[in-house]
Motif scaffolding. Structure first.
Motif, short mmCIF file in Angstrom:
data_model
loop_
_atom_site.label_atom_id
_atom_site.label_comp_id
_atom_site.label_asym_id
_atom_site.label_seq_id
_atom_site.Cartn_x
_atom_site.Cartn_y
_atom_site.Cartn_z
N ALA A 108 0.83 -1.21 0.00
CA ALA A 108 0.00 0.00 0.00
C ALA A 108 0.86 1.25 0.00
CB ALA A 108 -0.93 -0.01 1.22
N GLN A 109 1.97 1.21 0.75
CA GLN A 109 2.87 2.36 0.79
C GLN A 109 3.54 2.60 -0.56
OE1 GLN A 109 5.42 1.09 3.96
NE2 GLN A 109 4.12 1.93 5.58
N LYS A 110 4.02 1.52 -1.18
CA LYS A 110 4.68 1.66 -2.49
C LYS A 110 3.68 2.07 -3.56
CE LYS A 110 8.57 0.38 -0.75
NZ LYS A 110 9.58 1.42 -0.45
N LEU A 111 2.46 1.59 -3.46
CA LEU A 111 1.42 1.94 -4.43
C LEU A 111 1.12 3.44 -4.36
CD1 LEU A 111 -0.49 0.71 -6.54
CD2 LEU A 111 -2.14 0.32 -4.71
N GLU A 112 1.12 3.96 -3.13
CA GLU A 112 0.87 5.38 -2.94
C GLU A 112 1.94 6.23 -3.63
OE1 GLU A 112 0.52 8.51 0.82
OE2 GLU A 112 0.56 6.35 1.18
N LYS A 113 3.18 5.70 -3.69
CA LYS A 113 4.30 6.42 -4.31
C LYS A 113 4.50 6.05 -5.78
CE LYS A 113 6.73 6.70 0.12
NZ LYS A 113 7.93 6.28 0.89
N ASN A 114 3.59 5.21 -6.31
CA ASN A 114 3.67 4.79 -7.72
C ASN A 114 4.96 4.04 -8.04
OD1 ASN A 114 1.16 6.00 -8.40
ND2 ASN A 114 2.17 8.00 -8.54
N ARG A 115 5.42 3.25 -7.07
CA ARG A 115 6.62 2.43 -7.28
C ARG A 115 6.17 1.08 -7.86
NH1 ARG A 115 10.60 3.82 -3.50
NH2 ARG A 115 11.85 2.11 -4.38
N TRP A 116 5.87 1.06 -9.13
CA TRP A 116 5.20 -0.10 -9.74
C TRP A 116 6.08 -1.35 -9.74
CZ3 TRP A 116 0.26 0.55 -10.03
CH2 TRP A 116 -0.25 1.84 -10.19
N GLN A 117 7.36 -1.20 -9.99
CA GLN A 117 8.24 -2.37 -10.01
C GLN A 117 8.29 -3.01 -8.63
OE1 GLN A 117 9.89 -3.34 -13.01
NE2 GLN A 117 10.12 -5.22 -11.82
N ARG A 118 8.40 -2.19 -7.61
CA ARG A 118 8.41 -2.72 -6.24
C ARG A 118 7.07 -3.33 -5.87
NH1 ARG A 118 11.46 -4.52 -3.38
NH2 ARG A 118 10.98 -3.51 -1.40
N VAL A 119 6.00 -2.70 -6.30
CA VAL A 119 4.67 -3.25 -6.03
C VAL A 119 4.55 -4.65 -6.61
CG1 VAL A 119 2.21 -3.05 -6.61
CG2 VAL A 119 3.47 -1.04 -5.80
N HIS A 120 5.02 -4.82 -7.84
CA HIS A 120 4.91 -6.14 -8.47
C HIS A 120 5.76 -7.19 -7.76
CE1 HIS A 120 4.52 -9.31 -11.37
NE2 HIS A 120 5.82 -9.29 -11.63
N SER A 121 7.02 -6.86 -7.45
CA SER A 121 7.89 -7.84 -6.79
C SER A 121 7.35 -8.23 -5.42
CB SER A 121 9.31 -7.29 -6.67
OG SER A 121 9.33 -6.12 -5.87
N MET A 122 6.80 -7.26 -4.72
CA MET A 122 6.23 -7.56 -3.40
C MET A 122 4.93 -8.36 -3.52
SD MET A 122 7.00 -3.89 -1.61
CE MET A 122 6.41 -4.29 0.02
N THR A 123 4.19 -8.12 -4.58
CA THR A 123 2.96 -8.89 -4.81
C THR A 123 3.29 -10.35 -5.09
OG1 THR A 123 1.91 -6.93 -5.75
CG2 THR A 123 0.88 -9.03 -6.21
N VAL A 124 4.37 -10.58 -5.86
CA VAL A 124 4.82 -11.96 -6.11
C VAL A 124 5.20 -12.63 -4.79
CG1 VAL A 124 6.63 -13.36 -7.19
CG2 VAL A 124 5.60 -11.46 -8.45
#
Length: 548
Positions: A108-124
């Motif tokens: 949620a924190q990374k999504l708020e900052k639009n860090r899409w690559q990090r969002v994806h790796s953390m989702t995996v």
């Protein structure tokens, strides 16, 4: 429409809140009950434990959550189920759940900052952790309900959908399109958190039910002991688990054990578990329904029980009488048995063989003195003042600031009685109160520092109350209490910058100044006694300010 950030946070935390250890019921427990639960864990050791879970996750990422072979998988399940006990498996499950909760919050924190690559790796990572958690749980659980199977499938499917969604996002370079997709990702993240929270709730309820069935149905001391120990481990994971156990009849089942002589050897751990469950309102309701206070009174007054059993019964009393609790419907039945309980607790203080036993018994007495003045009168009649003051001279019994905190709490509450002054004089109590004004932490531990502040504050309050008696005031002046109170007022470091200690010391100083004005220098009188209390308070607090 894009979800507001604050709304997203609220909804995510609502979904995963119960999987956190965050709301720790230890905060609401009195210190003597906490003493059984606080474990010092080395940070490197904790990192090594968590590392296994994280590396497992990385392996799962590489293998895409697929077993190498069915035969190998079956062998692994056999090893897992035989290697760990039920308690160990639950701890593994809770650790995994904590990691998933943390990862969801970070997403949620990374999504708020639009860090899409990090969002994806953390989702995996979350996807793999969820699958690992479900596989691990299914490997050791005996049975699972249809509802649980459905929730597992829903969660896995939603995690897969979430992973695929974020993977598409990292391939899109159009910022406008990404912003338009953000609300859908927020919705998916919230749904994952809700499914995850519901599954953990169901799993923990299922495990609590299994443990309680073992406790209620087994005639084996060994099986019952194992189930009680596992149940106690669950209570240490937060108030939410205590509520689940209480709702599933945990208090009723444990008091049944406490009423069977066959299980006498299990009374201490049974009572310890009860003390933990009774930190929540649901546990109190159950205690009231099964006449739990009467059972506790019977245990405390039965001399055939061991000291350990009496000590744990005192811990339950300390918990249910805690002044921090807002629910007090159980106190009516407590008052009916109060005389027997207070008498037994005073005896336990007098005969305590260790500091821990004394701490539990004195904490229960301290809490009781808060809600009924009749308890203070009982203590006076039972010579409790003399017993407590004598115990304080034994450094093996009253050996920590926590114990002294309980003693001075009792003295402060008893000091409202006029007869108390003579007891204090006879027991050399003024000397003890003077020594408590010098209470300092030896370890620097925050809990110990807070206990030392309470000791200083309450000893000053007790002196202020008792100094209405000229004999006590005279003894305090002769023991140089006035210079010590002045130093506590003027030196913030001496009182650890505590405002509550400052107020109590100003009050005590003003009372003693009335009885012995010659003990103060003119500057002390003009600044600490003559002005209004609030003005003196502001003057003393401003002494710690720096104008550099």
């Amino acid at each position: 429409m894009e979800i507001k950030d604050c709304d997203l946070w609220r909804r995510i935390h609502k979904g995963i809140n119960m999987a956190f250890k965050g709301e720790d019921h230890l905060d609401s427990l009195p210190l003597p009950v906490q003493r059984m639960h606080l474990i010092q864990v080395d940070s490197v050791q904790r990192w090594m434990e968590d590392l296994k879970l994280m590396t497992d996750c990385e392996c799962m990422c590489i293998l895409q959550s697929k077993p190498i072979s069915a035969e190998k998988d079956e062998q692994n399940e056999l090893i897992l189920s035989s290697q760990y006990s039920t308690s160990d498996n639950l701890q593994l499950l809770l650790k995994r759940a904590w990691i998933i909760s943390t990862e969801l919050t970070k997403i949620a924190q990374k999504l708020e900052k639009n860090r899409w690559q990090r969002v994806h790796s953390m989702t995996v990572r979350v996807n793999c952790h969820v699958r690992s958690m479900i596989n691990e749980y299914n490997a050791f659980t005996r049975s699972s309900s249809e509802e649980m199977n459905q929730l597992e499938k829903l969660l896995i499917d939603k995690c897969s959908e979430f992973t695929a969604f974020t993977e598409r996002c990292i391939q899109i370079e159009d910022e406008q399109m990404l912003r338009s997709m953000k609300s859908c990702i927020n919705e998916t993240l919230t749904t994952v958190a809700q499914y995850f929270g519901q599954l953990i709730e169901l799993v923990l309820t299922h495990e609590a039910q299994n443990l309680l069935r073992q406790i209620e149905s087994s005639d084996s001391v060994y099986i019952t002991e194992s189930a009680i120990n596992s149940l106690f481990s669950l209570t240490q994971e937060g108030t939410h688990l205590c509520r689940i156990i209480a709702k599933e009849g945990g208090v009723v089942a444990l008091f049944k054990i406490c009423r069977q002589d066959y299980f006498r050897c299990l009374y201490p751990q049974t009572l310890r578990t009860l003390a933990s469950i009774c930190c929540v309102e649901e546990g109190m309701h159950q205690l009231e329904k099964v006449d739990g206070i009467l059972c506790l009174a019977d245990i405390l007054t039965d001399n055939t029980h061991s000291e350990a059993t009496h000590a744990e019964a005192a811990a339950v009393i300390a918990q249910i009488t805690s002044p921090h609790l807002t629910f007090t419907q159980h106190l009516s039945s407590f008052l009916e048995n109060m005389e027997e309980i207070v008498t037994a607790l005073v005896k336990l203080c007098q005969e305590a063989s260790s500091g821990e036993v004394f701490l539990l018994a004195s904490a229960a007495l301290a809490n009781i003195t808060f809600f009924d003045t009749m308890a203070c009168e009982m203590l006076l009649q039972l010579n409790a003042m003399k017993i407590l003051l004598a115990a304080c001279s034994d450094k093996h019994i009253v050996d920590t600031p926590y114990s002294r905190d309980q003693v001075v709490t009792i003295l402060a509450n008893m000091s409202v009685l006029d007869q108390c002054a003579s007891e204090i004089i006879q027991g050399n109590g003024v000397q003890l109160l003077m020594e408590m004004l010098f209470e300092r932490s030896s370890s620097g531990n925050s809990a110990e520092v807070a206990a030392c502040e309470r000791v200083q504050q309450k000893s000053a309050v007790t002196l202020a109350r008792l100094s209405r008696d000229p004999e006590v005031a005279d003894a305090a002046v002769k023991l140089s209490c006035i210079p010590r109170l002045i130093k506590l007022c003027r030196s913030p470091t001496e009182r650890n910058n505590s405002d509550s200690v400052l107020v109590a010391c100003l009050a005590a100083l003003r009372r003693l100044a009335v009885m012995s004005p010659e003990g103060l220098e003119d500057s002390d009188f003009q600044q600490l006694v003559k002005p209004r209390l609030v003005d003196s308070f502001l003057l003393c607090t401003n002494m710690e300010e720096s104008f550099v």
